[in-house]
Design a protein around this motif. Structure first.
Motif, mmCIF file in Angstrom:
data_model
loop_
_atom_site.group_PDB
_atom_site.id
_atom_site.type_symbol
_atom_site.label_atom_id
_atom_site.label_comp_id
_atom_site.label_asym_id
_atom_site.label_seq_id
_atom_site.Cartn_x
_atom_site.Cartn_y
_atom_site.Cartn_z
ATOM 1 N N THR A 5 0.843 -1.187 0.000
ATOM 2 C CA THR A 5 0.000 0.000 0.000
ATOM 3 C C THR A 5 0.881 1.240 0.000
ATOM 4 O O THR A 5 1.879 1.302 0.725
ATOM 5 C CB THR A 5 -0.930 0.013 1.227
ATOM 6 O OG1 THR A 5 -0.140 -0.023 2.422
ATOM 7 C CG2 THR A 5 -1.854 -1.193 1.218
ATOM 8 N N VAL A 31 -1.831 -1.230 -3.788
ATOM 9 C CA VAL A 31 -2.998 -0.422 -3.441
ATOM 10 C C VAL A 31 -2.525 1.009 -3.199
ATOM 11 O O VAL A 31 -1.699 1.245 -2.315
ATOM 12 C CB VAL A 31 -3.697 -0.950 -2.174
ATOM 13 C CG1 VAL A 31 -4.918 -0.084 -1.841
ATOM 14 C CG2 VAL A 31 -4.094 -2.412 -2.329
ATOM 15 N N CYS A 33 -3.475 4.869 -2.122
ATOM 16 C CA CYS A 33 -4.444 5.724 -1.449
ATOM 17 C C CYS A 33 -4.333 7.181 -1.909
ATOM 18 O O CYS A 33 -4.873 8.077 -1.250
ATOM 19 C CB CYS A 33 -4.277 5.630 0.066
ATOM 20 S SG CYS A 33 -4.755 4.024 0.746
ATOM 21 N N VAL A 132 -10.857 1.485 0.781
ATOM 22 C CA VAL A 132 -9.668 2.257 0.392
ATOM 23 C C VAL A 132 -10.092 3.709 0.195
ATOM 24 O O VAL A 132 -10.976 4.000 -0.611
ATOM 25 C CB VAL A 132 -9.040 1.703 -0.899
ATOM 26 C CG1 VAL A 132 -7.800 2.521 -1.281
ATOM 27 C CG2 VAL A 132 -8.691 0.232 -0.745
ATOM 28 N N PHE A 167 -7.937 1.453 4.630
ATOM 29 C CA PHE A 167 -6.624 2.029 4.349
ATOM 30 C C PHE A 167 -6.814 3.473 3.904
ATOM 31 O O PHE A 167 -7.655 3.763 3.055
ATOM 32 C CB PHE A 167 -5.916 1.276 3.212
ATOM 33 C CG PHE A 167 -5.707 -0.188 3.446
ATOM 34 C CD1 PHE A 167 -5.606 -0.723 4.719
ATOM 35 C CD2 PHE A 167 -5.583 -1.052 2.361
ATOM 36 C CE1 PHE A 167 -5.399 -2.077 4.923
ATOM 37 C CE2 PHE A 167 -5.377 -2.412 2.550
ATOM 38 C CZ PHE A 167 -5.287 -2.927 3.831
#
Length: 206
Positions: A5, A31, A33, A132, A167
């Motif tokens: 992430t 991932v 953000c 997310v 997240f």
């Protein structure tokens, strides 16, 4: 599943191909953000040869013309290798930026996810595993200055749908005294900025 992430801050260690392959060759999915350059994200995913899911941060207006390769999760549900993701982009509105929302607007987006969320649970037996976002929720990992205040609607989302994880990025974590992991209801909220490795197992069907 092992997730890499990332958010907000370009890290030299993740721009080094040898380091990426040596330390993160077993990552299954990236991932993001938000608030990261397209070139940075595509470099990481290309070197690791894995897919990516993302939400846009408040500084990601360039994605409209040149989005990164991957799945934009905003108000969508995406399942990969048994793990389901749902996303909500942007930050609280503090100027005229396009990827900024009022509390009322975010509340509306959360309400607008209701049918998709119920359909997903009907089909799978569960609501999505991971929420997310770019912004933190109201009162959890957010800050006192207006640009970094969290969304109340994200608390509502977790109360209703109880994802296993949330997240987010947006709030920098250079001060190691800051809390970056908090449990809320049945959700573990993680500020993953600038990057974090997370392992998660798919849920067993009931």
């Amino acid at each position: 599943m092992k997730l890499l992430t990332v958010s907000d801050t370009v890290m030299p260690t993740l721009e080094n191909a040898a380091n990426l392959r040596r330390r993160y060759s077993d990552v299954d999915l990236v991932v993001s953000c938000g608030d990261l350059p397209v070139a940075y994200l595509e470099y990481i995913t290309t070197i690791l040869n894995v897919p990516m899911v993302y939400v846009r941060g408040n500084h990601d207006e360039s994605y409209e013309e040149s989005p990164p390769g991957g799945i934009n999760l905003h108000q969508k549900i995406f399942t990969y290798e048994g793990i389901s993701f749902v996303g909500l982009e942007g930050s609280i509105k503090y100027n005229r930026g396009k990827i900024q929302y009022t509390q009322r607007q975010m509340n509306g987006m959360v309400r607008g996810m209701c049918l998709k969320m119920r359909l997903h649970k009907f089909q799978t037996g569960f609501y999505p595993d991971i929420l997310v976002t770019h912004s933190p929720p109201w009162g959890i990992h957010d800050a006192d200055d207006v640009p970094h205040r969290g969304f109340k609607g994200l608390l509502t989302f977790m109360q209703r749908y109880k994802p296993r994880y949330m997240f987010h990025g947006h709030v920098h974590t250079w001060d190691r005294r800051k809390t970056v992991v908090t449990d809320y209801e049945e959700t573990t909220i993680m500020n993953i900025n600038p990057y974090t490795i997370i392992e998660i197992e798919p849920r067993k069907k009931q």
